[in-house]
Scaffold this motif. Structure first.
Motif, PDB file in Angstrom:
ATOM      1  N   GLY A 199      31.865  -0.471   4.752  1.00  0.00           N
ATOM      2  CA  GLY A 199      32.581  -1.606   4.180  1.00  0.00           C
ATOM      3  C   GLY A 199      33.337  -2.378   5.235  1.00  0.00           C
ATOM      4  N   ILE A 200      33.080  -3.694   5.304  1.00  0.00           N
ATOM      5  CA  ILE A 200      33.780  -4.576   6.245  1.00  0.00           C
ATOM      6  C   ILE A 200      34.673  -5.515   5.438  1.00  0.00           C
ATOM      7  CG2 ILE A 200      33.533  -6.282   8.080  1.00  0.00           C
ATOM      8  CD1 ILE A 200      30.704  -5.237   8.547  1.00  0.00           C
ATOM      9  N   PRO A 201      35.990  -5.318   5.468  1.00  0.00           N
ATOM     10  CA  PRO A 201      36.861  -6.260   4.759  1.00  0.00           C
ATOM     11  C   PRO A 201      36.793  -7.630   5.422  1.00  0.00           C
ATOM     12  CG  PRO A 201      38.151  -4.816   6.166  1.00  0.00           C
ATOM     13  CD  PRO A 201      36.742  -4.295   6.213  1.00  0.00           C
ATOM     14  N   TYR A 202      37.301  -8.658   4.731  1.00  0.00           N
ATOM     15  CA  TYR A 202      37.325  -9.984   5.339  1.00  0.00           C
ATOM     16  C   TYR A 202      38.134  -9.934   6.625  1.00  0.00           C
ATOM     17  CZ  TYR A 202      38.143 -14.930   6.130  1.00  0.00           C
ATOM     18  OH  TYR A 202      38.200 -16.174   6.698  1.00  0.00           O
ATOM     19  N   LEU A 203      37.555 -10.451   7.695  1.00  0.00           N
ATOM     20  CA  LEU A 203      38.164 -10.359   9.018  1.00  0.00           C
ATOM     21  C   LEU A 203      38.597 -11.741   9.493  1.00  0.00           C
ATOM     22  CD1 LEU A 203      35.530  -7.962  10.642  1.00  0.00           C
ATOM     23  CD2 LEU A 203      37.730  -7.333   9.625  1.00  0.00           C
TER      24      LEU A 203
END
Length: 389
Positions: free
Chosen positions: A127-131
């Motif tokens: 999972g990649i949160p908003y960066l």
């Protein structure tokens, strides 16, 4: 393994001042039914769970009810944060959730997957949160692969995906990445998020997502297939009239022992359809038109030459769900498309000047006979008043 890909729930968003909570509750109930009907193992929510960084109490309640319902339907749930979410607020309850629900909001954990096994072995969900580059670059001072500071979404997402691929190297098995961004190749008519920037700074090249068996993206409100393995599911509701013709649903993704096996689109119900009605106000209010669209969200675009009195009030008497009204007169002929200064050059009297102004602001249509009588009466009264001074 069977995965349901959804995103952009935007819990708490209003539609032209109207709450969408009941409609979203209905649609998320249908999403839960999809899980039961299709024996879904994992539900992926790719960001923008909430519409605001400070959600209301009812928004939290709706999210909690939806996550519990999905879990009770037999699916594990993996949620990441989007640009509308506060990662801290969305993530604070992660430790309190039941074992089958995972909320991923920490950029430092991008390379550490949630691993769920099936008969064919493990599947690793990264999972990649908003960066936001300005916020997360402090965590990765090494910068991108060329050693440059992380200043764009492309650089930042590229670095995050490098961490994902490194995680894949140390975790044998199939892999799914979840991200929230604006990827290259998106159809601009698909329903772009209102925060998508201009100038290309936030466009992430498709090659950045090389590696995983499937990439579940969020941020675009219409479904998109960028490649067989990189897709947007879009929002489950129509949140603007610009989205009215876009399908609402989710992607049903099947992984076999070798990776991606099949992807199928599952339609979601539309609680209240959106429609744009164009014509004169009289035509839009015609009984046959009202009978067909009275129970829909209506954007009325009336084409009368002149603005009509109280158009919204009149429309809502027939269309209780009229949310927007726009006046777009039919285009005038080229002969009448003169600039304001060109019109003023031919004006001699005050009446002529007022006529020129009205033609300018009314797309070539001057005063009516009744308005000319009123204009002359006002000007005559001014002359009489000046004579008495």
């Amino acid at each position: 393994m069977r995965i349901l890909h959804t995103s952009d729930w935007h819990i708490g968003r209003t539609f032209h001042g109207n709450s969408t909570m009941d409609a979203l509750t209905e649609v998320l109930g249908a999403l839960t039914e999809q899980v039961r009907t299709h024996s879904v193992d994992v539900v992926v929510v790719a960001g923008d769970v909430f519409d605001s960084a400070t959600p209301s109490g009812p928004a939290y309640s709706l999210l909690g009810d939806a996550l519990v319902a999905l879990d009770e339907a037999g699916a594990r749930v993996i949620v990441t944060s989007g640009n509308h979410d506060s990662a801290a607020r969305l993530g604070f309850q992660a430790r309190l959730l039941r074992d089958g629900i995972h909320v991923l909001t920490d950029p430092l954990a991008v390379g550490e997957p949630i691993t769920i096994a099936d008969a064919d072995g493990p599947v690793h969900f990264f999972g990649i949160p908003y960066l936001e580059p300005a916020i997360v670059r402090q965590h990765w001072p090494e910068g991108d692969s060329a050693g440059r500071p992380l200043r764009t979404q492309a650089q930042t997402m590229g670095h995050a995906m490098d961490l994902v691929r490194a995680g894949m190297d140390t975790h044998e098995g199939r892999a799914v990445a979840i991200a929230h961004c604006f990827a290259a190749g998106v159809d601009a008519t698909a329903g772009l998020e209102r925060e998508v920037r201009q100038g290309g700074l936030d466009v992430v090249p498709l090659s950045v997502f090389d590696g995983p068996d499937y990439v579940a993206l969020g941020h675009i409100h219409g479904r998109q297939t960028l490649s067989e393995r990189v897709r947007y599911a879009g929002a489950p509701l129509h949140y603007s009239f610009g989205e009215q013709h876009k399908a609402r649903g989710s992607w049903l993704v099947d992984l076999d022992a070798h990776g991606l096996a099949a992807v199928e689109w599952l339609e979601l119900p539309v609680p209240r359809r959106l429609v744009t009605l164009t014509g004169t106000l009289h035509e839009i209010l015609a009984p046959e038109m009202v009978a067909e669209h009275a129970n829909e969200w209506v954007c009325a675009v009336y084409t009368d030459a002149l603005p009509q009195a109280e158009p919204m009030r009149r429309l809502r008497e027939s269309y209780p769900y009229c949310a927007m009204v726009q006046h777009q007169p039919v285009a005038v002929s080229e002969a009448e498309e003169r600039s304001y200064s060109q019109r003023l050059r031919t004006a001699v009297t005050d009446v002529d000047r007022i006529e020129a102004f009205l033609e300018h602001v009314r797309a070539g249509h001057g005063a009516t006979d009744a308005e000319r009588d009123l204009i002359r009466a006002v000007l005559d009264e001014r002359v009489r008043a000046e004579a008495l001074v």
